[in-house]
Design a protein around this motif. Structure first.
Motif, PDB file in Angstrom:
ATOM      1  N   VAL A  83     -39.749 -62.443  68.092  1.00  0.00           N
ATOM      2  CA  VAL A  83     -38.730 -61.920  67.169  1.00  0.00           C
ATOM      3  C   VAL A  83     -37.507 -62.040  68.206  1.00  0.00           C
ATOM      4  N   THR A  84     -36.323 -62.319  67.653  1.00  0.00           N
ATOM      5  CA  THR A  84     -35.275 -62.159  68.545  1.00  0.00           C
ATOM      6  C   THR A  84     -34.860 -60.681  68.612  1.00  0.00           C
ATOM      7  N   CYS A  85     -34.283 -60.227  69.895  1.00  0.00           N
ATOM      8  CA  CYS A  85     -34.129 -58.844  69.947  1.00  0.00           C
ATOM      9  C   CYS A  85     -32.960 -58.508  71.084  1.00  0.00           C
ATOM     10  N   ASN A  86     -32.096 -57.526  70.875  1.00  0.00           N
ATOM     11  CA  ASN A  86     -31.402 -57.069  71.530  1.00  0.00           C
ATOM     12  C   ASN A  86     -31.377 -55.451  71.671  1.00  0.00           C
ATOM     13  N   THR A  87     -30.946 -54.898  72.748  1.00  0.00           N
ATOM     14  CA  THR A  87     -30.817 -53.414  72.643  1.00  0.00           C
ATOM     15  C   THR A  87     -29.395 -52.881  73.214  1.00  0.00           C
ATOM     16  N   VAL A  88     -29.419 -51.501  72.803  1.00  0.00           N
ATOM     17  CA  VAL A  88     -28.115 -50.858  73.130  1.00  0.00           C
ATOM     18  C   VAL A  88     -28.587 -49.395  73.591  1.00  0.00           C
ATOM     19  N   LEU A  89     -28.158 -49.013  74.767  1.00  0.00           N
ATOM     20  CA  LEU A  89     -28.510 -47.724  75.469  1.00  0.00           C
ATOM     21  C   LEU A  89     -27.189 -46.996  75.026  1.00  0.00           C
ATOM     22  N   ALA A  90     -27.221 -45.957  74.293  1.00  0.00           N
ATOM     23  CA  ALA A  90     -25.972 -45.206  73.719  1.00  0.00           C
ATOM     24  C   ALA A  90     -25.960 -43.780  74.307  1.00  0.00           C
ATOM     25  N   ARG A  91     -24.860 -43.396  74.840  1.00  0.00           N
ATOM     26  CA  ARG A  91     -24.733 -42.229  75.580  1.00  0.00           C
ATOM     27  C   ARG A  91     -24.068 -41.147  74.243  1.00  0.00           C
ATOM     28  N   SER A  92     -24.921 -40.304  73.906  1.00  0.00           N
ATOM     29  CA  SER A  92     -24.596 -39.309  72.952  1.00  0.00           C
ATOM     30  C   SER A  92     -25.492 -38.023  73.002  1.00  0.00           C
ATOM     31  N   ASP A  93     -24.785 -37.091  72.768  1.00  0.00           N
ATOM     32  CA  ASP A  93     -25.692 -35.695  72.586  1.00  0.00           C
ATOM     33  C   ASP A  93     -26.055 -35.646  71.190  1.00  0.00           C
ATOM     34  N   ARG A  94     -25.520 -36.540  70.152  1.00  0.00           N
ATOM     35  CA  ARG A  94     -26.144 -36.489  68.891  1.00  0.00           C
ATOM     36  C   ARG A  94     -27.046 -37.758  68.508  1.00  0.00           C
ATOM     37  N   PRO A  95     -28.054 -37.941  68.973  1.00  0.00           N
ATOM     38  CA  PRO A  95     -28.669 -39.382  68.669  1.00  0.00           C
ATOM     39  C   PRO A  95     -28.858 -39.702  67.340  1.00  0.00           C
ATOM     40  N   ALA A  96     -28.656 -39.048  66.250  1.00  0.00           N
ATOM     41  CA  ALA A  96     -28.622 -39.450  64.760  1.00  0.00           C
ATOM     42  C   ALA A  96     -27.225 -40.261  64.521  1.00  0.00           C
ATOM     43  N   GLU A  97     -26.102 -39.762  65.052  1.00  0.00           N
ATOM     44  CA  GLU A  97     -24.832 -40.508  65.001  1.00  0.00           C
ATOM     45  C   GLU A  97     -24.791 -41.786  65.876  1.00  0.00           C
ATOM     46  N   ALA A  98     -25.499 -41.650  67.028  1.00  0.00           N
ATOM     47  CA  ALA A  98     -25.530 -42.821  67.639  1.00  0.00           C
ATOM     48  C   ALA A  98     -26.540 -43.903  66.845  1.00  0.00           C
ATOM     49  N   ILE A  99     -27.465 -43.567  66.187  1.00  0.00           N
ATOM     50  CA  ILE A  99     -28.467 -44.542  65.686  1.00  0.00           C
ATOM     51  C   ILE A  99     -27.611 -45.204  64.455  1.00  0.00           C
ATOM     52  N   LEU A 100     -26.702 -44.179  63.703  1.00  0.00           N
ATOM     53  CA  LEU A 100     -25.913 -44.634  62.703  1.00  0.00           C
ATOM     54  C   LEU A 100     -24.805 -45.566  62.975  1.00  0.00           C
ATOM     55  N   GLN A 101     -24.010 -45.216  64.089  1.00  0.00           N
ATOM     56  CA  GLN A 101     -23.153 -46.009  64.406  1.00  0.00           C
ATOM     57  C   GLN A 101     -23.433 -47.329  65.064  1.00  0.00           C
ATOM     58  N   THR A 102     -24.583 -47.621  65.703  1.00  0.00           N
ATOM     59  CA  THR A 102     -25.160 -48.770  66.059  1.00  0.00           C
ATOM     60  C   THR A 102     -25.583 -49.525  65.147  1.00  0.00           C
ATOM     61  N   ALA A 103     -26.325 -48.724  63.920  1.00  0.00           N
ATOM     62  CA  ALA A 103     -26.434 -49.767  62.847  1.00  0.00           C
ATOM     63  C   ALA A 103     -25.153 -50.231  61.956  1.00  0.00           C
ATOM     64  N   ARG A 104     -24.508 -49.548  61.934  1.00  0.00           N
ATOM     65  CA  ARG A 104     -22.937 -50.047  61.639  1.00  0.00           C
ATOM     66  C   ARG A 104     -22.565 -51.071  62.407  1.00  0.00           C
ATOM     67  N   GLU A 105     -22.291 -50.965  63.682  1.00  0.00           N
ATOM     68  CA  GLU A 105     -21.788 -51.942  64.580  1.00  0.00           C
ATOM     69  C   GLU A 105     -22.160 -53.135  64.491  1.00  0.00           C
ATOM     70  N   ARG A 106     -23.492 -53.034  64.562  1.00  0.00           N
ATOM     71  CA  ARG A 106     -24.547 -54.538  64.720  1.00  0.00           C
ATOM     72  C   ARG A 106     -24.939 -55.057  63.553  1.00  0.00           C
ATOM     73  N   GLY A 107     -24.403 -54.418  62.114  1.00  0.00           N
ATOM     74  CA  GLY A 107     -24.594 -54.992  61.064  1.00  0.00           C
ATOM     75  C   GLY A 107     -26.188 -54.986  60.544  1.00  0.00           C
ATOM     76  N   CYS A 108     -27.030 -54.054  60.733  1.00  0.00           N
ATOM     77  CA  CYS A 108     -28.136 -53.823  60.673  1.00  0.00           C
ATOM     78  C   CYS A 108     -28.271 -53.420  59.184  1.00  0.00           C
ATOM     79  N   ASP A 109     -29.312 -53.990  58.453  1.00  0.00           N
ATOM     80  CA  ASP A 109     -29.841 -53.699  57.120  1.00  0.00           C
ATOM     81  C   ASP A 109     -30.884 -52.869  56.735  1.00  0.00           C
ATOM     82  N   LEU A 110     -31.535 -52.484  57.899  1.00  0.00           N
ATOM     83  CA  LEU A 110     -32.511 -51.446  57.675  1.00  0.00           C
ATOM     84  C   LEU A 110     -32.882 -50.942  59.133  1.00  0.00           C
ATOM     85  N   ILE A 111     -33.108 -49.604  58.867  1.00  0.00           N
ATOM     86  CA  ILE A 111     -33.568 -48.718  60.063  1.00  0.00           C
ATOM     87  C   ILE A 111     -34.984 -48.364  59.945  1.00  0.00           C
TER      88      ILE A 111
END
Length: 145
Positions: A83-111
């Motif tokens: 499976v094609t894979c890439n990764t993001v190491l986010a710096r955030s004190d609010r993991p949920a916000e980092a997850i949602l931001q990454t989903a938006r920025e990367r064009g994800c359609d499912l979490i």
């Protein structure tokens, strides 16, 4: 159906099981995956003993190694599954916000994520990151139990 799946991890055993299930699902539907982990930023005033005992550079380097280890689980599982894979190491004190931001920025359609990472009083005081993602997400969230 789904083309780009975001798989958050906090390095816990339950999270690792969700990673394996998420990668397996991605393979079945022909989707690519993005793995994400969110690590706290360095704070001068903190109760986190890792931050108290080290300099900012030492803390950031150590936490980056820890985050890379978490993300390696996703990379390895994706490689084995083809499976094609890439990764993001986010710096955030609010993991949920980092997850949602990454989903938006990367064009994800499912979490796809584990039901929880924290246990005991920590989950009561801090709240469930999964619950926050479920409430705030504009895309579907599959919770792995």
């Amino acid at each position: 159906m789904f083309k780009h799946i975001l798989i958050p991890t906090d390095g816990s055993e339950l999270s690792e099981r969700a990673v394996l299930a998420g990668v397996s699902f991605a393979k079945e539907v022909g989707a690519q995956v993005t793995g994400v982990t969110a690590l706290p930023e360095f704070r001068t005033f903190t109760l986190d003993s890792d931050m108290i005992e080290t300099t900012e550079d030492e803390y950031l380097a150590a936490s980056e190694r820890r985050g890379d280890k978490f993300l390696a689980t996703i990379v390895d599982a994706a490689r084995v599954a083809g499976v094609t894979c890439n990764t993001v190491l986010a710096r955030s004190d609010r993991p949920a916000e980092a997850i949602l931001q990454t989903a938006r920025e990367r064009g994800c359609d499912l979490i796809i994520m584990a039901s929880h990472g924290r246990h005991g009083i920590g989950s009561v005081l801090l709240g469930s990151e999964t619950q926050k993602v479920l409430v705030q997400s504009a895309i579907p969230v599959l919770v792995y139990r």
